[in-house]
Write a protein that holds these residues in place. Structure first.
Motif, PDB file in Angstrom:
ATOM      1  N   SER A 175      40.193  42.038  46.087  1.00 52.95           N
ATOM      2  CA  SER A 175      38.467  42.186  44.932  1.00 52.95           C
ATOM      3  C   SER A 175      38.021  41.867  44.584  1.00 52.95           C
ATOM      4  CB  SER A 175      39.703  42.214  43.686  1.00 52.95           C
ATOM      5  OG  SER A 175      40.266  40.686  43.101  1.00 52.95           O
ATOM      6  N   LEU A 176      36.836  42.345  44.336  1.00 52.80           N
ATOM      7  CA  LEU A 176      35.343  41.132  43.632  1.00 52.80           C
ATOM      8  C   LEU A 176      36.075  39.990  42.625  1.00 52.80           C
ATOM      9  CD1 LEU A 176      32.470  40.269  44.325  1.00 52.80           C
ATOM     10  CD2 LEU A 176      32.211  42.397  42.368  1.00 52.80           C
ATOM     11  N   VAL A 177      36.563  39.807  42.055  1.00 52.06           N
ATOM     12  CA  VAL A 177      37.283  39.326  41.259  1.00 52.06           C
ATOM     13  C   VAL A 177      37.787  37.865  41.721  1.00 52.06           C
ATOM     14  CG1 VAL A 177      39.122  39.680  40.138  1.00 52.06           C
ATOM     15  CG2 VAL A 177      37.813  38.313  38.890  1.00 52.06           C
ATOM     16  N   CYS A 178      38.191  38.456  42.881  1.00 54.19           N
ATOM     17  CA  CYS A 178      39.347  37.537  42.916  1.00 54.19           C
ATOM     18  C   CYS A 178      38.204  36.255  44.806  1.00 54.19           C
ATOM     19  CB  CYS A 178      39.609  37.428  44.480  1.00 54.19           C
ATOM     20  SG  CYS A 178      41.821  38.794  43.320  1.00 54.19           S
ATOM     21  N   ALA A 179      37.873  37.474  45.199  1.00 54.50           N
ATOM     22  CA  ALA A 179      36.572  36.337  45.641  1.00 54.50           C
ATOM     23  C   ALA A 179      35.560  35.435  45.038  1.00 54.50           C
ATOM     24  CB  ALA A 179      35.971  37.306  46.739  1.00 54.50           C
ATOM     25  N   LEU A 180      34.964  36.008  44.133  1.00 53.43           N
ATOM     26  CA  LEU A 180      34.340  35.427  42.863  1.00 53.43           C
ATOM     27  C   LEU A 180      34.996  33.830  42.892  1.00 53.43           C
ATOM     28  CD1 LEU A 180      32.439  37.384  41.393  1.00 53.43           C
ATOM     29  CD2 LEU A 180      31.064  36.806  43.261  1.00 53.43           C
ATOM     30  N   ARG A 181      36.504  34.393  42.112  1.00 57.83           N
ATOM     31  CA  ARG A 181      36.726  33.026  41.366  1.00 57.83           C
ATOM     32  C   ARG A 181      38.019  31.979  42.617  1.00 57.83           C
ATOM     33  NH1 ARG A 181      41.043  35.761  37.719  1.00 57.83           N
ATOM     34  NH2 ARG A 181      41.928  35.664  39.832  1.00 57.83           N
ATOM     35  N   ASP A 182      39.148  32.878  43.364  1.00 64.78           N
ATOM     36  CA  ASP A 182      39.858  32.201  44.717  1.00 64.78           C
ATOM     37  C   ASP A 182      39.820  31.162  45.590  1.00 64.78           C
ATOM     38  OD1 ASP A 182      41.509  32.165  42.085  1.00 64.78           O
ATOM     39  OD2 ASP A 182      41.715  35.087  42.886  1.00 64.78           O
ATOM     40  N   MET A 183      38.016  32.442  46.238  1.00 71.99           N
ATOM     41  CA  MET A 183      38.095  31.821  47.471  1.00 71.99           C
ATOM     42  C   MET A 183      36.420  31.549  47.855  1.00 71.99           C
ATOM     43  SD  MET A 183      39.100  35.687  49.353  1.00 71.99           S
ATOM     44  CE  MET A 183      38.772  35.205  50.921  1.00 71.99           C
ATOM     45  N   LEU A 184      35.735  32.408  46.921  1.00 66.01           N
ATOM     46  CA  LEU A 184      34.455  30.999  46.357  1.00 66.01           C
ATOM     47  C   LEU A 184      34.164  30.351  45.975  1.00 66.01           C
ATOM     48  CD1 LEU A 184      31.629  34.156  47.171  1.00 66.01           C
ATOM     49  CD2 LEU A 184      32.788  32.287  49.404  1.00 66.01           C
ATOM     50  N   HIS A 185      34.825  29.930  44.567  1.00 73.49           N
ATOM     51  CA  HIS A 185      34.845  28.901  43.546  1.00 73.49           C
ATOM     52  C   HIS A 185      34.098  29.217  42.607  1.00 73.49           C
ATOM     53  CE1 HIS A 185      38.969  27.416  45.010  1.00 73.49           C
ATOM     54  NE2 HIS A 185      38.957  27.580  46.580  1.00 73.49           N
ATOM     55  N   LEU A 186      33.440  30.286  42.867  1.00 75.19           N
ATOM     56  CA  LEU A 186      31.904  30.278  42.337  1.00 75.19           C
ATOM     57  C   LEU A 186      31.550  30.666  41.043  1.00 75.19           C
ATOM     58  CD1 LEU A 186      30.180  32.751  44.179  1.00 75.19           C
ATOM     59  CD2 LEU A 186      29.225  30.081  43.814  1.00 75.19           C
ATOM     60  N   VAL A 187      33.190  31.118  40.367  1.00 75.16           N
ATOM     61  CA  VAL A 187      33.306  31.671  39.329  1.00 75.16           C
ATOM     62  C   VAL A 187      34.988  30.245  38.573  1.00 75.16           C
ATOM     63  CG1 VAL A 187      31.860  33.037  38.496  1.00 75.16           C
ATOM     64  CG2 VAL A 187      34.728  33.502  39.404  1.00 75.16           C
ATOM     65  N   LYS A 188      35.411  30.488  37.199  1.00 78.74           N
ATOM     66  CA  LYS A 188      36.425  30.104  36.831  1.00 78.74           C
ATOM     67  C   LYS A 188      37.872  30.820  36.064  1.00 78.74           C
ATOM     68  CE  LYS A 188      35.344  25.211  36.355  1.00 78.74           C
ATOM     69  NZ  LYS A 188      34.906  24.354  35.368  1.00 78.74           N
ATOM     70  N   THR A 189      36.809  32.176  35.534  1.00 75.59           N
ATOM     71  CA  THR A 189      37.675  32.836  35.030  1.00 75.59           C
ATOM     72  C   THR A 189      36.952  34.539  35.393  1.00 75.59           C
ATOM     73  OG1 THR A 189      36.099  33.285  33.160  1.00 75.59           O
ATOM     74  CG2 THR A 189      38.000  30.904  33.423  1.00 75.59           C
ATOM     75  N   ARG A 190      37.951  35.846  35.505  1.00 75.48           N
ATOM     76  CA  ARG A 190      37.600  36.793  35.322  1.00 75.48           C
ATOM     77  C   ARG A 190      36.764  37.432  34.035  1.00 75.48           C
ATOM     78  NH1 ARG A 190      41.093  41.779  32.616  1.00 75.48           N
ATOM     79  NH2 ARG A 190      39.722  43.410  33.369  1.00 75.48           N
ATOM     80  N   LYS A 191      36.346  36.489  33.036  1.00 75.46           N
ATOM     81  CA  LYS A 191      35.259  36.992  32.180  1.00 75.46           C
ATOM     82  C   LYS A 191      33.997  36.471  32.220  1.00 75.46           C
ATOM     83  CE  LYS A 191      33.857  35.803  27.304  1.00 75.46           C
ATOM     84  NZ  LYS A 191      34.030  35.525  26.676  1.00 75.46           N
ATOM     85  N   GLU A 192      33.899  35.566  33.459  1.00 69.72           N
ATOM     86  CA  GLU A 192      32.618  34.689  34.245  1.00 69.72           C
ATOM     87  C   GLU A 192      32.700  35.396  34.881  1.00 69.72           C
ATOM     88  OE1 GLU A 192      33.448  30.865  34.732  1.00 69.72           O
ATOM     89  OE2 GLU A 192      33.815  29.625  32.884  1.00 69.72           O
TER      90      GLU A 192
END
Length: 213
Positions: A36-53
């Motif tokens: 999922s895009l949220v997991c990509a941004l938060r958990d893999m790429l670490h570009l955000v810290k939360t789903r809200k971000e």
């Protein structure tokens, strides 16, 4: 948003299972070959810290998948999809390596490789090609077959190259026990193939193969 327990997530997801109880399910693509895009941004790429971000980035039209602005944090990023954040000049491709989905940072590009999963003859002799990532193209290239790969220009939205599934082709195994293995095609039968991977031969179901060269 639809979730699953992290303990049940596919082995291809490189995400810590015990950190939280649930994880977002990617919508629209096979789970073992997407995230999922949220997991990509938060958990893999670490570009955000939360789903809200992550949601805020998307709402500000900062995130693109294959040159299209992402509209929802739940959508799937699939194998070989290109995630772009042009405002910060970051570009990534989702790949399969060492049994896990991973993002590799790349230079800005308009080229993407994609597998042909369906082919239909239309009225007038034109051919509709159905691609692995959900795209469809109308073509007059009769030589392109199911199982082949094509190079797609994601900006001009057209096919610019053809990688046939034939002896000598370089293949990636995208699922099954040999997932992420690469090798040269030695033999091709109706439903299976023999690959030369370094110093060993592998017998792999044809449906698990992706031509990459």
């Amino acid at each position: 948003m639809v979730y699953m327990k992290r303990l049940a997530q596919p082995r291809t997801w490189p995400i810590e299972k015990k950190e939280k109880k649930y994880i977002a399910i990617p919508l629209g693509k096979k789970h073992t070959e997407s995230i999922s895009l949220v997991c990509a941004l938060r958990d893999m790429l670490h570009l955000v810290k939360t789903r809200k971000e992550a949601r805020n980035l998307i709402r500000e039209n900062c995130v693109f998948i294959d040159n299209k602005a992402a509209k929802d944090e739940k959508i799937a990023v699939g194998l070989f999809d290109i995630v772009a954040l042009p405002k910060i000049k970051k570009f990534y491709r989702l790949v399969l390596s060492n049994g896990k989905l991973q993002f590799e940072e790349i230079a800005e590009t308009n080229k993407k490789i994609c597998k042909i999963i369906g082919k239909k003859i239309l009225k007038g002799g034109k051919i509709q090609l159905n691609l692995y990532d959900g795209k469809n193209f109308i073509s007059d290239k009769k030589e392109i077959a199911v199982g082949d790969s094509v190079i797609v220009d994601i900006v001009q939205n057209k096919i610019t190259g053809h990688l046939p599934l034939k002896k000598g082709a370089t293949l990636l195994v995208i699922s099954g026990k040999y997932a992420s293995q690469q090798g040269k095609l030695l033999e091709l039968e109706k439903n299976k193939a023999i690959l030369q991977c370094e110093n060993k031969k592998l017998e792999v179901p044809k449906k698990n193969l992706f031509v990459i060269g």
